[in-house]
Design an enzyme around this catalytic site. Structure first.
Site, PDB file in Angstrom:
ATOM      1  N   LYS A  65      30.554  54.694   2.599  1.00 26.93           N
ATOM      2  CA  LYS A  65      31.057  53.485   1.939  1.00 26.93           C
ATOM      3  C   LYS A  65      30.098  52.310   2.112  1.00 26.93           C
ATOM      4  O   LYS A  65      29.790  51.594   1.151  1.00 26.93           O
ATOM      5  CB  LYS A  65      32.448  53.140   2.480  1.00 26.93           C
ATOM      6  CG  LYS A  65      33.100  51.922   1.851  1.00 26.93           C
ATOM      7  CD  LYS A  65      34.590  51.907   2.108  1.00 26.93           C
ATOM      8  CE  LYS A  65      34.938  51.526   3.530  1.00 26.93           C
ATOM      9  NZ  LYS A  65      35.022  50.056   3.714  1.00 26.93           N
ATOM     10  N   SER A  66      29.617  52.100   3.331  1.00 34.76           N
ATOM     11  CA  SER A  66      28.715  50.976   3.585  1.00 34.76           C
ATOM     12  C   SER A  66      27.439  51.090   2.757  1.00 34.76           C
ATOM     13  O   SER A  66      26.978  50.113   2.148  1.00 34.76           O
ATOM     14  CB  SER A  66      28.360  50.913   5.073  1.00 34.76           C
ATOM     15  OG  SER A  66      29.491  50.638   5.859  1.00 34.76           O
ATOM     16  N   GLY A  98      36.272  43.518   2.297  1.00 34.21           N
ATOM     17  CA  GLY A  98      35.506  42.443   2.921  1.00 34.21           C
ATOM     18  C   GLY A  98      34.019  42.579   2.666  1.00 34.21           C
ATOM     19  O   GLY A  98      33.299  41.579   2.558  1.00 34.21           O
ATOM     20  N   SER A 151      27.377  41.378  13.646  1.00 41.71           N
ATOM     21  CA  SER A 151      28.077  41.649  12.390  1.00 41.71           C
ATOM     22  C   SER A 151      27.072  42.105  11.346  1.00 41.71           C
ATOM     23  O   SER A 151      26.191  41.339  10.948  1.00 41.71           O
ATOM     24  CB  SER A 151      28.810  40.397  11.886  1.00 41.71           C
ATOM     25  OG  SER A 151      29.258  40.590  10.552  1.00 41.71           O
ATOM     26  N   GLN A 191      27.784  42.723   8.272  1.00 42.55           N
ATOM     27  CA  GLN A 191      28.055  42.044   7.012  1.00 42.55           C
ATOM     28  C   GLN A 191      27.425  40.660   6.978  1.00 42.55           C
ATOM     29  O   GLN A 191      26.853  40.260   5.952  1.00 42.55           O
ATOM     30  CB  GLN A 191      29.564  41.962   6.776  1.00 42.55           C
ATOM     31  CG  GLN A 191      30.208  43.318   6.504  1.00 42.55           C
ATOM     32  CD  GLN A 191      31.686  43.226   6.224  1.00 42.55           C
ATOM     33  OE1 GLN A 191      32.280  42.155   6.272  1.00 42.55           O
ATOM     34  NE2 GLN A 191      32.307  44.360   5.931  1.00 42.55           N
ATOM     35  N   ASP A 203      34.481  51.164  13.399  1.00 43.79           N
ATOM     36  CA  ASP A 203      35.470  51.610  12.418  1.00 43.79           C
ATOM     37  C   ASP A 203      36.161  52.905  12.829  1.00 43.79           C
ATOM     38  O   ASP A 203      37.182  53.275  12.231  1.00 43.79           O
ATOM     39  CB  ASP A 203      34.816  51.801  11.053  1.00 43.79           C
ATOM     40  CG  ASP A 203      34.522  50.483  10.355  1.00 43.79           C
ATOM     41  OD1 ASP A 203      35.161  49.473  10.708  1.00 43.79           O
ATOM     42  OD2 ASP A 203      33.648  50.467   9.469  1.00 43.79           O
ATOM     43  N   ARG A 257      43.967  45.360  14.137  1.00 42.21           N
ATOM     44  CA  ARG A 257      43.848  46.800  14.323  1.00 42.21           C
ATOM     45  C   ARG A 257      44.062  47.202  15.779  1.00 42.21           C
ATOM     46  O   ARG A 257      44.593  48.287  16.056  1.00 42.21           O
ATOM     47  CB  ARG A 257      42.487  47.270  13.815  1.00 42.21           C
ATOM     48  CG  ARG A 257      42.353  48.757  13.667  1.00 42.21           C
ATOM     49  CD  ARG A 257      41.092  49.126  12.910  1.00 42.21           C
ATOM     50  NE  ARG A 257      41.245  48.980  11.467  1.00 42.21           N
ATOM     51  CZ  ARG A 257      40.249  49.079  10.602  1.00 42.21           C
ATOM     52  NH1 ARG A 257      39.019  49.302  11.036  1.00 42.21           N
ATOM     53  NH2 ARG A 257      40.465  48.954   9.311  1.00 42.21           N
TER      54      ARG A 257
END
Length: 427
Positions: free
Chosen positions: A22-23, A91, A162, A164, A310, A341
């Protein structure tokens, strides 16, 4: 709202077909859209989050043609969309797009998200972008409007780590010749750096991080994406805790910053093997196999968590079946995911009869060979919590059901088909 129940099953066996990471899929799409010419991507993830990125790019006037797991992206100039960009629960879409658009003069866009994403913090991304000269309105959360502007450089310390935030700054930095340096005392995922090199961008390694070199134009080309290790976590953990099980996944991404779960599973005693390692489009991939074996408790220090952030819900399930106390440290980041989470893991395990608690930012799980189960889990709309609790239900004494099972499509739309194909009892 769709519920799904997992019941105790016999061994699961076979090859699990996992779609592309996905990333990497998000990044391939965005970089392909920013490059001149046509980029062909193989193995693209079919999850809902990646679909949000495709829809967002199309709103910016980018041509994206998908054919199964392959995709052609016609890059070039972007236009301002006619309406706000809905990022759904993604996100990654919101944060990386904010960075990409920040340096596109003449382009303006508003980004929104669903209820969950609209609660997630954006300040730690927006503040450094503003330091570069980005024109972004709003406070801490979505919606946010960005107007493309001429950007300057930045010397940024990425703490807490991070991927992202780092990726958004690198994407913004492609629009300027000014120095872009990012220090990382604890490395975050480096998929963006690997893919930038595949697109012809110069990246310089420094003592504690990276810098963009002088060559920042993106060269279109062809990429192949390996299977997603975060999705693979659930069938492979299920194999580890179900006696007699034997499951394998071909061509899985084995980036060293993504294999933390698998290293810990091996340390716990899981029968894990890796074959046919190779480099594909800059990333290490290989064929991963897990056979059942009794598990021992683990102690994961905080510095190892970024490589499995994750996969913590899946690891927590493995710990529930390891007889004794497991400790996973430094999990504050989990409080800011699609749900709290960390709290959701504790609530789910507790409801199933597993003693689990949080001390500061550390998760303590007191595992046992037999887990009661027999709970209806409120997932708070979190896809990874849903899959983790269903994995637990496959090996527990009583069935486990989850609400909002439709959210699993956020990252793993083929989950039910894959698991049933291996022999899992899901209804």
């Amino acid at each position: 709202m769709t519920s799904l129940e997992a019941r105790r099953t016999g061994p699961i066996r076979g090859a699990a077909a996992i779609s592309g990471d996905k990333s990497c899929s998000h990044r391939a799409l965005i970089l392909g859209a920013m490059a001149d010419g046509e980029t062909l991507v193989h193995g693209l993830s079919d999850c809902a989050d990646v679909g949000m990125t495709i829809a967002a790019l199309e709103a910016f006037g980018v041509l994206v043609a998908r054919d199964g797991e392959s995709c052609r992206i016609k890059g070039g100039s972007w236009i301002s969309p006619n309406s706000p960009i809905d990022c759904g629960n993604s996100g990654t879409t919101a944060r990386l797009m904010l960075g990409a658009v920040a340096g596109m003069t003449g382009v303006e866009a508003t980004f929104t998200g669903d209820e969950s994403l609209s609660r997630r913090p954006m300040r730690r991304l927006v503040d450094p972008l503003r330091r570069m000269g980005a024109d972004i309105d709003g406070e801490d959360t979505l919606p946010r409007t960005v107007k493309g502007a001429r950007l300057g450089g930045i010397d940024f310390r990425n703490v807490p780590a991070s991927a992202q935030v780092k990726s958004a700054l690198l994407l913004a930095g492609l629009s300027t010749a000014a120095p872009i340096r990012i220090a990382e005392p604890v490395p975050s995922r480096d998929h963006t750096e690997i893919m930038l090199r595949e697109f012809g961008v110069d990246l310089l390694l420094e003592d504690e991080g990276i810098a963009l070199g002088q060559k920042r134009g993106l060269r279109s080309g062809e990429l192949t994406i390996g299977a997603d290790p975060s999705s693979a976590a659930f069938p492979l953990v299920a194999a580890a805790i179900l006696p007699g099980s034997d499951v394998w996944i071909e061509g899985m991404n084995l980036n060293a910053l993504r294999t933390g779960l698998y290293e810990v599973l091996e340390e716990m005693g899981a029968g894990l093997g890796v074959d046919n390692e190779r480099i594909v489009s800059g990333e290490i991939v290989g064929d991963v196999r897990v056979r059942h074996s009794p598990l021992s408790p683990c102690h994961v220090p905080a510095h190892r968590v970024p490589a499995m952030i994750d996969e913590i819900p899946a690891l927590a399930v493995a710990c529930a079946f390891a007889n004794g106390e497991s400790i996973i440290e430094g999990l504050d980041e989990l409080r800011h995911k699609e749900s709290d989470r960390l709290g959701a893991i504790v609530a789910g395990l507790t409801a199933c009869g597993v003693v689990a608690l949080v001390r500061e930012d550390n998760l303590h799980i007191f595992g046992r060979e037999s887990v009661r189960g027999g709970a209806n889990i409120a997932t708070e709309g979190d896809h990874r919590i849903a899959m983790a609790m269903l994995t637990l239900g496959l090996a527990s004494e009583q069935p486990v059901s989850v609400d909002h099972a439709e959210m699993i499509a956020t990252s793993f739309p083929g989950y039910e088909t894959v698991m049933r194909g291996l022999g899992a009892d899901l209804t």
